[in-house]
Scaffold this active site. Structure first.
Site, PDB file in Angstrom:
ATOM      1  N   LYS A   1       1.943  -2.738 -10.468  1.00  0.00           N
ATOM      2  CA  LYS A   1       0.496  -2.788 -10.203  1.00  0.00           C
ATOM      3  C   LYS A   1      -0.323  -1.966 -11.203  1.00  0.00           C
ATOM      4  CE  LYS A   1       1.732  -3.091  -5.328  1.00  0.00           C
ATOM      5  NZ  LYS A   1       1.634  -2.497  -3.995  1.00  0.00           N
TER       6      LYS A   1
ATOM      7  N   ASP B   1       4.483  -0.680   4.215  1.00  0.00           N
ATOM      8  CA  ASP B   1       3.548  -1.231   5.192  1.00  0.00           C
ATOM      9  C   ASP B   1       4.242  -1.986   6.325  1.00  0.00           C
ATOM     10  OD1 ASP B   1       4.367  -3.279   3.545  1.00  0.00           O
ATOM     11  OD2 ASP B   1       2.375  -4.102   3.192  1.00  0.00           O
TER      12      ASP B   1
END
Length: 510
Positions: free
Chosen positions: A195, A230
């Site tokens: 990212k 997550d």
């Protein structure tokens, strides 16, 4: 009539015949082209077909791959990563806890107040901040000092508003959405950055330790006591609200799943002991693959054009990142067969220009003339005027691709339930659960988070329908899909709470 008149009449007749012949020829060619387009649709429908028999084969394959991944490292496409999280929130947690969610160019800090009764989240406060570009390619100390200072500012601001006892040490759950090799429930080694982050001195180091050191340098009394992703956070939120929650699935831009496994079933770590007897396993199910998955030429082309060919095969068939682009590839093929889309648009050749939210809008367009479909085709793909029958064709393509994705996701979920004996069949290698009677099927909750499921009504309906078909009318009512929110934030805080009274030595590895 004179000779001139005769010649004119004959000429007109010939011209009329020529025009008629041309028009007939055009109609014939158009019909043939339309038949070719319909054949493209039929081939897509055949290639994406997910009858219940095939879905049950996918269920079995998922369950078998899970078992293989628990037997040995590298024994399966599924990584089946140990999270060392074994003490899920029970609902009895009480007090104030913090969470840090770092997963991209922004990070979030949360303060969550728990009331000591199941589902009693008294309040939570969130601050979202961008990470300066230069810190994404700097040093680990610079990055974590910036985060720790932001954390300190947030804590001081919030505690000016509410009371904090000096005797209470602050507990922090850390959601770190980058590839990590977990070494305990609160520590893990960074494998690589993604990212846009390139901080070389960080790779191979314990991310929690780096954060903890930065917190100490800033003089903040806070302990990092949970390191999660997550998906694990979503399971924590689900279990906090409902103790029957045994698995969590992310269905958004990306996809993943985790579930609660018996420690003695994790054969690749024989002798693993936890106080609860269980451990959360992070499946990384996006990499699942089986010959039973219905793969088309569009999937193969998408995979070949991706940065990671032959990887994340399941994710490329079911996640929001890819569904819109599969539809784009089908429309491109159709436009090559029929000029009804108008002059071929260069936009149609741009990968991922048709995002899944736009695809969902077209799919769920309920206007009589499908004006939303026309608008998206015009504004995004630069097709001027599209006839209604072609708009209907595009909606049908969206339906086929979405239906396949949702039904495969359902098969994946049932595969997890089969592995742990919660599908009514007794499970695979499920030990004490084997032979469980269908009549004694336990209530089972699967927590789901992600915009693909929560915001896309038809995807959700197709998934629920497939769950019922696979499980059967007798078992299906015992399995409940529950939507959860903010696993990466609230879930991290809840795990900080559930681990505040337990330490890492409650897990023993021989």
């Amino acid at each position: 009539m004179g000779k001139l008149g005769v010649k004119l009449a004959v000429g007109c007749a010939v011209a009329a015949c020529v025009v008629a012949s041309v028009m007939v020829g055009r109609r014939v060619r158009r019909k043939r082209a339309w038949r070719r387009v319909m054949r493209v649709l039929e081939e897509l429908e055949e290639g994406c077909a997910t009858p219940v028999e095939r879905l049950r084969q996918v269920v079995d394959a998922m369950s078998v791959e899970m078992h293989a991944g628990l037997v040995s490292e590298g024994g399966s496409k599924l990584k089946m990563l140990l999270t060392f999280v074994h003490n899920l929130p029970s609902g009895s947690e009480k007090g104030t806890y913090y969470a840090l969610d770092l997963g991209g160019t922004n990070f979030r800090i949360l303060r969550v107040q728990l009331g000591g009764q199941r589902s009693a989240i008294i309040g939570h406060y969130v601050d979202s901040r961008p990470i300066p570009q230069h810190l994404m390619t700097g040093t680990s100390e610079e990055l974590f000092d910036f985060i720790a200072l932001s954390l300190k500012d947030f804590v001081e601001m919030e505690e000016n508003i509410s009371e904090h006892s000096p005797s209470e040490r602050r507990e922090l759950g850390f959601t770190f959405s980058f590839p990590v090799k977990q070494t305990s429930s609160s520590s893990g080694i960074l494998i690589k950055w993604t990212k846009g982050f390139v901080i070389e001195d960080m790779v191979g180091r314990d991310v929690s330790e780096c954060l903890q050191q930065a917190i100490s340098r800033k003089g903040l009394d806070m302990r990092v006591n949970a390191l999660i992703n997550d998906t694990v956070g979503t399971l924590a939120v689900g279990h906090y609200h409902d103790e029957d929650t045994v698995a969590a699935v992310i269905l958004g831009t990306g996809t993943n799943a985790c579930y609660l496994e018996r420690a003695d079933a994790i054969i690749k770590c024989q002798g693993l002991l936890t106080t609860s007897g269980d451990m959360v396993v992070n499946m990384e199910w996006g990499n699942f693959w089986s010959a039973h998955l219905p793969r088309t030429s569009y999937d193969m082309d998408l995979d070949a054009d991706s940065p990671n060919p032959y990887d994340q095969g399941f994710e490329k068939m079911i996640s929001g990142m890819y569904l819109g682009d599969i539809v784009r590839r089908v429309i491109l093929r159709m436009s090559e067969e029929l000029d009804v889309f108008g002059p071929e648009s260069s936009k149609l050749h741009v990968p991922f220009i048709l995002r899944t939210p736009l695809m969902a809008t077209m799919h769920e367009d309920d206007t009589p003339d499908l004006r939303e479909v026309a608008k998206i085709l015009r504004d995004t793909l630069e097709f001027p005027e599209i006839p209604l029958n072609v708009r209907k064709l595009v909606v049908r393509v969206c339906d086929v691709v979405t239906c396949r994705a949702a039904r495969l996701a359902a098969a994946g979920i049932v595969g997890i339930l089969k592995k742990i004996g919660r599908d009514g069949s007794g499970g695979i290698a499920s030990g004490k659960n084997e032979g469980a009677s269908r009549s004694k099927m336990r209530r089972t909750v699967v927590a789901v988070e992600g915009g693909l499921f929560t915001n896309y009504t038809l995807f959700r309906e197709y998934l629920n329908e497939a769950m019922t078909q696979i499980l059967g009318e007798e078992i299906a009512p015992s399995v409940i899909i529950k939507v959860m929110e903010d696993g990466s934030g609230i879930g991290a805080a809840l795990l900080a709470a559930s681990h505040s009274t337990s330490s890492v030595d409650t897990i023993q590895i021989p």
